[in-house]
Enzyme design. Structure first.
Site, PDB file in Angstrom:
ATOM      1  N   LYS A 206      11.609 -10.005  17.649  1.00  0.00           N
ATOM      2  CA  LYS A 206      10.752 -10.344  18.792  1.00  0.00           C
ATOM      3  C   LYS A 206       9.836 -11.518  18.424  1.00  0.00           C
ATOM      4  O   LYS A 206       9.740 -12.503  19.131  1.00  0.00           O
ATOM      5  CB  LYS A 206       9.934  -9.105  19.171  1.00  0.00           C
ATOM      6  N   GLU A 212      11.011  -9.461   6.402  1.00  0.00           N
ATOM      7  CA  GLU A 212      12.277  -8.843   5.980  1.00  0.00           C
ATOM      8  C   GLU A 212      13.447  -9.498   6.722  1.00  0.00           C
ATOM      9  O   GLU A 212      14.478  -9.843   6.127  1.00  0.00           O
ATOM     10  CB  GLU A 212      12.270  -7.332   6.292  1.00  0.00           C
ATOM     11  N   GLY A 267       8.634  -3.320  20.772  1.00  0.00           N
ATOM     12  CA  GLY A 267       9.774  -3.276  19.835  1.00  0.00           C
ATOM     13  C   GLY A 267      10.559  -1.976  19.925  1.00  0.00           C
ATOM     14  O   GLY A 267      11.782  -1.966  20.062  1.00  0.00           O
ATOM     15  N   ARG A 268       9.843  -0.844  19.876  1.00  0.00           N
ATOM     16  CA  ARG A 268      10.542   0.452  19.858  1.00  0.00           C
ATOM     17  C   ARG A 268      11.042   0.874  21.243  1.00  0.00           C
ATOM     18  O   ARG A 268      11.629   1.937  21.397  1.00  0.00           O
ATOM     19  CB  ARG A 268       9.632   1.524  19.255  1.00  0.00           C
ATOM     20  N   GLU A 353       5.149   5.961  16.007  1.00  0.00           N
ATOM     21  CA  GLU A 353       4.474   4.671  16.123  1.00  0.00           C
ATOM     22  C   GLU A 353       3.671   4.614  17.432  1.00  0.00           C
ATOM     23  O   GLU A 353       2.705   3.873  17.539  1.00  0.00           O
ATOM     24  CB  GLU A 353       5.494   3.527  16.053  1.00  0.00           C
ATOM     25  N   HIS A 385      22.097  23.965   6.081  1.00  0.00           N
ATOM     26  CA  HIS A 385      22.461  24.230   4.690  1.00  0.00           C
ATOM     27  C   HIS A 385      21.485  23.556   3.728  1.00  0.00           C
ATOM     28  O   HIS A 385      21.793  23.369   2.553  1.00  0.00           O
ATOM     29  CB  HIS A 385      23.895  23.763   4.430  1.00  0.00           C
ATOM     30  N   LYS A 513       1.359  -4.832   5.318  1.00  0.00           N
ATOM     31  CA  LYS A 513       1.931  -6.187   5.369  1.00  0.00           C
ATOM     32  C   LYS A 513       0.962  -7.185   4.748  1.00  0.00           C
ATOM     33  O   LYS A 513       1.348  -8.038   3.957  1.00  0.00           O
ATOM     34  CB  LYS A 513       2.174  -6.598   6.822  1.00  0.00           C
TER      35      LYS A 513
HETATM   36  C1  G6Q Z   1       8.033  -1.554  17.197  1.00  0.00           C
HETATM   37  C2  G6Q Z   1       7.331  -2.251  16.156  1.00  0.00           C
HETATM   38  C3  G6Q Z   1       8.173  -2.724  14.992  1.00  0.00           C
HETATM   39  C4  G6Q Z   1       8.941  -4.015  15.249  1.00  0.00           C
HETATM   40  C5  G6Q Z   1       9.460  -4.550  13.903  1.00  0.00           C
HETATM   41  C6  G6Q Z   1      10.267  -5.812  14.051  1.00  0.00           C
HETATM   42  O1  G6Q Z   1       7.537  -1.160  18.214  1.00  0.00           O
HETATM   43  O2  G6Q Z   1       6.601  -3.285  16.728  1.00  0.00           O
HETATM   44  O3  G6Q Z   1       9.077  -1.746  14.563  1.00  0.00           O
HETATM   45  O4  G6Q Z   1       9.998  -3.802  16.125  1.00  0.00           O
HETATM   46  O5  G6Q Z   1       8.363  -4.784  13.056  1.00  0.00           O
HETATM   47  O6  G6Q Z   1       9.519  -6.806  14.670  1.00  0.00           O
HETATM   48  P1  G6Q Z   1      10.208  -8.119  15.159  1.00  0.00           P
HETATM   49  O7  G6Q Z   1      11.198  -7.790  16.203  1.00  0.00           O
HETATM   50  O8  G6Q Z   1       9.099  -8.999  15.664  1.00  0.00           O
HETATM   51  O9  G6Q Z   1      10.900  -8.734  13.951  1.00  0.00           O
END
Ligand code: G6Q
Length: 550
Positions: A206, A212, A267-268, A353, A385, A513
């Site tokens: 996003k 990463e 994001g989620r 989250e 199990h 971070k």
């Molecule tokens: C979700 C969070 C988080 C995000 C990741 C990736 O709600 O904001 O999980 O999706 O940190 O972020 P980017 O899509 O910006 O790389």
């Protein structure tokens, strides 16, 4: 915006729970033989049996009253209509617009967002069809066989979970890979298995600043350029999903190969947006559309059904009951469809989250009530199990959601009935338990007597009385999965509203971070580190010495 503890319904619920808390679930079932009829609900192809919760007929009106007093109906309207309910980021929360297949206008800052959503979806459809049909060729003229999604968190978990869950619908030629972690082991492993001439990379971020993801994307690009020696070929093998055109262009991806989304998609909550491109590629645009349609049906149900018969509202209220009134610290998600094995991880992010907060919407510290539970789990039958022992006989209780489909088309006889027998047996066991008297009869029947019987007896008693929900769907399809995900999204909304939280920010991920950025520099420097606490200094210096073999 109110502290829920101050609501009259909260006090009423407390009094009511105190009055019924001595009743075991067995007693409740004995007193109300109609519990299945009373406490089940069907919506959007899902059956929710919530009868194995510690509730009576008198509980539900109080729960509904609590939801009403918390302003749930008003907040729901505000979310659907594009108001900026994500107050700390000043953003609307409109994952529901992404699956608004009826196309009714949804306004943000006076602009209808539907035309932009539809344009991106058409772009996704054209692109997915071209890759799937083989019309889109790699730089050597070969067709694409492998898709690598590079993304993390919300840009990884949703598409990964859906592609796994619906693998029955997957394109037979396209192999899906997901690279999320910055441990190079993962991306290197994927790169060793794919051919640059036939691989498509989706860089999904996003912000397009996530360390990463960008590290993995640069590694993939380096590998690609080393193999092909052809920078112009990148256009055929790298696409981006992002809100950040500038950063995508700076990375070297043609903006024509970028799939856009917007700041009002969390994001989620983003698998419904262009972040779902791997889903459209793997399962096809029609199945992606069916997933959206399933979620949209749940949106309509949530928006239009009276609170008393509203599935996400009920599920959310029961979660509040179990968390705040019976004080269960965690919620186990236990799917009995193997294909849903990543669903618990997906929900873990969605729920934890969103509602893992202890400052309320007014900026006040939450002191007098618990918020989001720990959400965890994986395949239910494997759990039996492993950790189910603690759930049955451990010193603290856990609430559980069991999920399964009625049909298991790829499960040859006798797998299906065995699986489902376990599914039904577990929720029964958690409800009933096994009394001392029952154990005594069982052991006697096995020929045990006297001291030997008395010694073994306490170990074989099960307390039961563990609250569980059971969700059943006919079959695991794009529609039913869409409805299931949306059910939990709205459940999280309901709970966030009652707890007076902003479920749509995630400041809690920032601190680590920030600290990591600074430590990264210290790992490169030759001198020992001294500015942290003794433990962190010690660990970093130990690591540096060992790494250099000193
Ligand atoms: C979700 C969070 C988080 C995000 C990741 C990736 O709600 O904001 O999980 O999706 O940190 O972020 P980017 O899509 O910006 O790389």
């Amino acid at each position: 915006m109110t502290n829920p503890v101050k609501l009259p319904a909260w006090t009423a619920l407390k009094t009511h729970v105190t009055a019924i808390s001595d009743l075991h679930l067995r007693d409740l079932f004995a007193a109300e033989p109609q519990r299945f009829e009373l406490f089940t609900l069907e919506a959007c192809g899902l059956l929710l049996d919530y009868s194995k919760n510690r509730i009576t007929k008198a509980t539900l009106p109080i729960l509904t009253q609590l939801a009403r007093e918390s302003g749930l109906e008003e907040r729901r309207t505000r979310m659907f209509s594009g108001e900026k309910i994500n107050s700390t980021e000043n953003r609307a929360v409109l994952h529901t617009a992404l699956r608004n297949i009826t196309n009714t206008p949804v306004m943000v800052d006076g602009i209808d967002v539907m035309p932009a959503i539809n344009a991106v979806r058409e772009h996704m459809t054209r692109f997915a069809n071209a890759i799937r049909s083989g019309e889109w060729k790699g730089h050597t003229g070969e067709i694409i066989t492998d898709i690598v999604n590079i993304g993390i968190g919300g840009s990884d978990l949703g598409p990964l979970m859906v592609c796994r869950a619906l693998h029955r619908f997957a394109h037979p030629r396209l192999k899906m890979h997901f690279a999320s972690t910055v441990d190079g082991d993962q991306i290197t492993g994927i790169l060793s298995r794919v051919n640059p001439a036939t691989t498509l990379f989706i860089v999904a971020s996003k912000t397009f600043t996530t360390q990463e993801t960008l590290t993995n994307a640069h590694t993939a690009r380096r590998w690609f350029l080393e193999a092909t020696g052809n920078p112009a070929a990148i256009a055929k093998h790298f696409v981006a999903v992002s809100t950040n055109t500038e950063a995508v262009t700076a990375f070297g991806i043609d903006p024509a190969n970028m799939f856009e989304f917007w700041d009002w998609v969390g994001g989620r909550y983003s698998l419904w947006s262009a972040i779902g491109l791997p889903i459209a590629l793997c399962l096809g645009p029609d199945n992606f559309q069916a997933l959206l349609a399933g979620a949209h049906a749940m949106d309509r149900h949530f928006a239009e059904t009276p609170l008393e018969r509203n599935m996400p509202v009920l599920l959310g209220q029961l979660g509040i009951l179990n968390r705040n009134f019976y004080h269960f610290p965690s919620l186990l998600i236990s799917p009995y469809n193997q294909a849903l094995d990543r669903f618990p991880s997906y929900l873990q992010q969605l729920d934890m989250e969103s509602n893992g907060k202890s400052v309320d919407l007014d900026g006040l510290r939450v002191k007098d009530y618990e918020t989001g539970p720990i959400v965890w789990g994986d395949s239910g039958i494997n759990g039996q199990h492993a950790y189910y022992q603690l759930l049955h006989q451990g010193s603290q209780g856990v609430s559980i959601d069991f999920i399964a489909s009625i049909e298991h088309p790829d499960s040859p006889s006798p797998h299906g009935p065995i699986l489902m027998a376990n599914f039904f047996a577990q929720s029964e066991a958690f409800m009933r338990g096994k009394t001392e008297e029952e154990v005594r009869i069982e052991l006697t029947a096995q020929g045990l007597r006297g001291e030997a019987l008395e010694k073994l007896l306490p170990h074989k008693i099960f307390e039961g009385n563990r609250p569980t929900n059971t969700i059943l769907m006919q079959t695991l399809s794009p529609e039913s999965l869409g409805a299931l995900i949306a059910l939990y999204e709205h459940k999280v909304f309901v709970q966030g509203t009652i707890w007076n939280l902003n479920s749509y920010d995630q400041w809690g991920v920032e601190l680590g971070k920030q600290l990591a950025k600074a430590i990264e520099q210290e790992l490169i420097a030759s001198e020992p580190v001294t500015r942290h606490d003794a433990s962190t200094n010690g660990l970093i210096n130990y690591y540096k010495q060992r790494l250099l073999g000193a």
